[in-house]
Design an enzyme around this catalytic site. Structure first.
Site, short mmCIF file in Angstrom:
data_model
loop_
_atom_site.label_atom_id
_atom_site.label_comp_id
_atom_site.label_asym_id
_atom_site.label_seq_id
_atom_site.Cartn_x
_atom_site.Cartn_y
_atom_site.Cartn_z
N LYS A 13 -42.73 36.60 72.94
CA LYS A 13 -43.12 37.68 73.85
C LYS A 13 -44.55 38.11 73.55
CE LYS A 13 -38.46 39.36 74.48
NZ LYS A 13 -37.38 40.18 73.96
N GLN A 65 -35.85 45.26 70.90
CA GLN A 65 -35.09 44.01 70.87
C GLN A 65 -33.64 44.28 70.47
OE1 GLN A 65 -36.29 41.05 71.87
NE2 GLN A 65 -34.46 39.90 71.36
N ASP A 89 -37.29 46.72 80.27
CA ASP A 89 -36.03 45.99 80.17
C ASP A 89 -35.05 46.43 81.26
OD1 ASP A 89 -35.48 43.98 78.39
OD2 ASP A 89 -35.01 45.32 76.72
N1 GUN Z 1 -32.02 40.34 73.34
C1 GUN Z 1 -31.74 39.22 74.07
N2 GUN Z 1 -32.20 39.36 75.32
C2 GUN Z 1 -32.78 40.57 75.40
C3 GUN Z 1 -33.45 41.28 76.43
O1 GUN Z 1 -33.60 40.81 77.57
N3 GUN Z 1 -33.90 42.51 76.10
C4 GUN Z 1 -33.74 43.05 74.87
N4 GUN Z 1 -34.22 44.26 74.64
N5 GUN Z 1 -33.13 42.41 73.89
C5 GUN Z 1 -32.66 41.19 74.15
#
Ligand code: GUN
Length: 287
Positions: free
Chosen positions: A49, A93, A116
């Site tokens: 990311k 996350q 998100d």
């Molecule tokens: N962990 C796995 N996929 C995601 C996501 O799309 N957002 C977040 N915050 N954590 C994740």
């Protein structure tokens, strides 16, 4: 044989469009990613990311906290990021270490920066058909589907899986596209028969290769959201989806592979959401 939906290529072109728009702005959008603990898969996601955020010309703010971080410390960081004008998007996350309450942490994120799309505010806006921020993986699925099938009116869509992160928001998006949507889950009766009614079949259960080729309606579009690591030959591991690709690609009309299908779209859509959030924050609507 099904046409393979190339999510990797689509994501690359989406990131190029985002980069061009970022370059045209008079300010730099910023994305803050918070990682608590050292889950190996999460560390890889977060590193990817950060890399892609910088590549499209945005600021990346990484916050890596120890596994022992307390709820109060994490909430204090989220509040600080809410108030920071350089930060337009906040992503915590998941999963968090077990002693932390993820619902409370998500609720603390300002909905305007919730890239998100996980806050109750953004989930509610989506359900009401209003403009908010849509979770990244569902948004990625929609963009892929729209590319291949611009008019989904009247199609039967079956979404297998009912998570807040994927299943529920995808169902809402397909409903907005005028699909007839059925949500299936672990308690659904005769899942194979239900799947065979689907013109659009979305698999988001997190169970390796659970959906077999003979569950797929001939010619259907199959979107596989699963990313499951399973043992392979010679003590190695490999990634497989929730759909048994080998049998499904013989029956489906179009299908996303794993890897290289939905996966690459998630981060591209995170960047798209960050751009959307940044533009809204920096240019509030005129009354
Ligand atoms: N962990 C796995 N996929 C995601 C996501 O799309 N957002 C977040 N915050 N954590 C994740």
């Amino acid at each position: 044989m099904a046409e393979i939906i190339d999510g990797k290529a689509f994501a690359t072109s989406l990131r190029a469009k985002i980069a061009a728009e970022v370059a045209s702005l008079s300010f730099k959008p910023g994305l803050a990613v918070v990682l608590v603990g050292s889950d190996p898969a999460s560390k890889v996601y977060v590193a990817n990311k950060a890399k892609q955020t910088v590549e499209v010309g945005m600021n990346s703010f990484e916050h890596k906290l120890p596994a022992e971080t307390t709820q109060e410390e994490l909430l204090a960081l989220v509040r600080k990021l809410n108030a920071d004008p350089a930060v337009h998007g906040i992503l915590v996350q998941l999963p968090l270490p077990k002693h932390l309450n993820a619902d409370e942490v998500i609720a603390a994120i300002s909905p305007a920066k919730d890239v998100d799309g996980l806050t109750v505010t953004n989930a509610g806006l989506l359900a009401a058909g209003q403009d908010g921020l849509v979770p990244c993986t569902p948004l990625g699925c929609l963009l892929l589907l729209q590319d291949f099938c611009p008019d989904m009116t009247g199609l039967n869509a079956v979404v297998v899986g009912r998570s807040n992160l994927v299943g529920k928001p995808i169902a809402q998006l397909l409903l907005q596209q005028n699909c007839t949507v059925t949500m299936a889950h672990s308690k659904t009766r005769d899942l194979p028969a239900l799947c065979r009614t689907a013109d659009i079949l979305v698999a988001a259960v997190g169970r390796p290769e659970m959906i077999k080729g003979d569950w797929v309606k001939p010619g259907a579009i199959v979107i596989d959201v699963g990313i499951n690591r399973v043992p392979a030959a010679e003590g190695k591991t490999k990634l497989v989806g929730d759909v048994e690709f080998e049998t499904a690609e013989k029956i489906a009309g179009k299908i996303t592979p794993v890897p290289g299908g939905v996966g690459p779209m998630t981060i591209a859509c995170l960047l798209r959401n960050t751009l959307t959030a940044a533009k809204r924050i920096e240019t509030p609507p005129t009354p």
